[in-house]
Design an enzyme around this catalytic site. Structure first.
Site, PDB file in Angstrom:
ATOM      1  N   GLY A   1      42.078 -13.180 -51.967  1.00  0.00           N
ATOM      2  CA  GLY A   1      42.924 -12.723 -53.066  1.00  0.00           C
ATOM      3  C   GLY A   1      43.882 -11.628 -52.647  1.00  0.00           C
ATOM      4  N   ALA A   2      44.451 -11.755 -51.428  1.00  0.00           N
ATOM      5  CA  ALA A   2      45.325 -10.698 -50.890  1.00  0.00           C
ATOM      6  C   ALA A   2      46.775 -10.856 -51.320  1.00  0.00           C
ATOM      7  CB  ALA A   2      45.238 -10.687 -49.365  1.00  0.00           C
TER       8      ALA A   2
ATOM      9  N   SER B   1      47.996 -10.457 -54.392  1.00  0.00           N
ATOM     10  CA  SER B   1      48.381  -9.628 -55.533  1.00  0.00           C
ATOM     11  C   SER B   1      47.329  -8.562 -55.792  1.00  0.00           C
ATOM     12  CB  SER B   1      48.570 -10.487 -56.796  1.00  0.00           C
ATOM     13  OG  SER B   1      47.337 -11.088 -57.167  1.00  0.00           O
TER      14      SER B   1
ATOM     15  N   GLY C   1      43.879  -6.614 -53.819  1.00  0.00           N
ATOM     16  CA  GLY C   1      43.851  -7.253 -52.509  1.00  0.00           C
ATOM     17  C   GLY C   1      45.128  -7.030 -51.735  1.00  0.00           C
TER      18      GLY C   1
ATOM     19  N   SER D   1      32.217  -4.419 -60.255  1.00  0.00           N
ATOM     20  CA  SER D   1      32.701  -3.718 -61.437  1.00  0.00           C
ATOM     21  C   SER D   1      31.544  -3.023 -62.147  1.00  0.00           C
ATOM     22  CB  SER D   1      33.363  -4.696 -62.411  1.00  0.00           C
ATOM     23  OG  SER D   1      33.639  -4.068 -63.651  1.00  0.00           O
TER      24      SER D   1
ATOM     25  N   TYR E   1      32.052 -12.586 -67.046  1.00  0.00           N
ATOM     26  CA  TYR E   1      32.574 -11.725 -65.984  1.00  0.00           C
ATOM     27  C   TYR E   1      31.536 -10.662 -65.625  1.00  0.00           C
ATOM     28  CZ  TYR E   1      35.609  -8.332 -63.639  1.00  0.00           C
ATOM     29  OH  TYR E   1      36.160  -7.449 -62.740  1.00  0.00           O
TER      30      TYR E   1
END
Length: 334
Positions: A53-54, A56, A59, A183, A213
């Site tokens: 996920g780099a 945006s 990342g 998280s 989540y």
């Protein structure tokens, strides 16, 4: 009749708006002060880093910082168009031409295996593996082609499988590091290892859809601690972190009209650059070379609740996960 003590309603409204702006600004400043500071100029030349996920958000900001330090970065992304745009931007900005884009959809077991096969064939050593990619898809629950709940597949099952498949090149590093972006919302979930893939949203409080989540983040932390125990005695560490509540694309799934009401709250969120600081710290700092199995907030070790640290359930989750991701005896074992 006066409104809030003001004879002029417009003056009253203006005062309320000004007051709210001040409160939001103070909250924003507090979050900035508590997001952690890492000012080391330590270089990463010769190090190979994989960031999922780099393209945006956190990342991308993590990649930006590590690129400045000279790291060789594999940007593992689902959206190749935005990934290539991010690579070109970071290359231009940092002068680092060692940014490589590779495709992965961490919600797909086949995609994870294809990516890992390519990496193992091309990369003899991996120094840092950053599990950053994630979704908050609770408002639109769906099931993957593998029969897995989508949010859990993306945020947990994919990283569980990918870690196994890449463990050998990580062990060949001088000091391998596995970093899991989790998280603090894990606190609002509870995991039953015997039923970790219920695809019936009723079982996950359908009236509170973000629970999926939260559940995935709970699983990530349990996985990280069990992983750290299993890697004890090796040169590989595993730690997880809470980046803060960040203003990233993960919130685009909030439906109308909630998203409209959500806008003022988003103004208080940390920026992706602020959110990336603990990921960078865990990837770079010499202070954490011998630390493993910990949860970090603001570049510091932070306490966890007892439920997520239940060793028996962590082991049960591990074994259940091996079955769900279809690990075989031929696959690398941890």
């Amino acid at each position: 009749m006066s409104l809030l003590g003001f004879n002029d309603p417009l003056t009253a409204i203006a005062s309320v708006i000004t007051g709210l702006a001040i409160v939001l600004s103070l909250i924003k400043y507090y979050l900035y002060l508590t997001c952690g500071q890492f000012n080391s100029a330590r270089r990463m030349d010769g190090k190979t880093v994989i960031i999922t996920g780099a393209n945006s958000g956190i990342g991308k900001e993590t990649a930006r910082d590590l690129a400045r330090r000279g790291a060789r970065i594999i940007m593992a992304c689902r959206n190749m168009e935005t990934a290539k745009q991010a690579r070109d931007e970071l290359t231009m900005e940092t002068g680092n031409k060692q940014l490589i884009v590779k495709h992965i959809d961490v919600s797909s077991l086949a995609s994870v295996r294809a990516f890992a096969k390519d990496i193992v064939e091309q990369e003899p050593v991996i120094d840092v593996l950053i599990h950053n990619a994630g979704v908050a898809q609770g408002f639109n629950n769906k099931v993957t082609a593998d029969g897995l709940e989508f949010t859990m597949a993306t945020n947990y099952y994919g990283i569980f499988l990918l870690t196994h498949l890449l463990i050998e090149p990580l062990k060949k590093a001088e000091q391998g590091r596995i970093v899991v972006v989790s998280s603090k919302l894990y606190q609002y979930a509870s995991l039953n290892p015997s039923n970790i893939n219920s695809i019936n949203p009723v079982n996950y409080f359908s009236l509170f859809p973000i629970y999926l989540y939260n559940l995935s983040k709970f699983a990530e932390i349990m996985f990280t601690q069990e992983l750290a125990r299993r890697l004890s005695g090796t040169k590989v560490t595993a730690n997880c972190l809470h980046p803060g509540v960040i203003d990233t694309g993960i919130w685009r799934n909030v439906p109308f009209p909630i998203n409209i009401l959500f806008k003022p709250v988003q103004m208080c969120f940390r920026t992706p650059e602020e959110g990336a600081r603990t990921s960078i710290y865990l990837s770079v700092s010499p202070d954490v070379e011998s630390i493993s199995g910990q949860y970090f907030r603001g570049c510091r070790v932070y306490g966890l609740n007892r439920r997520v640290q239940n060793v028996t359930k962590q082991r049960e989750l591990w074994e259940a996960s091996k079955k769900l991701v279809k690990l075989t005896d031929e696959d690398p074992q941890i």
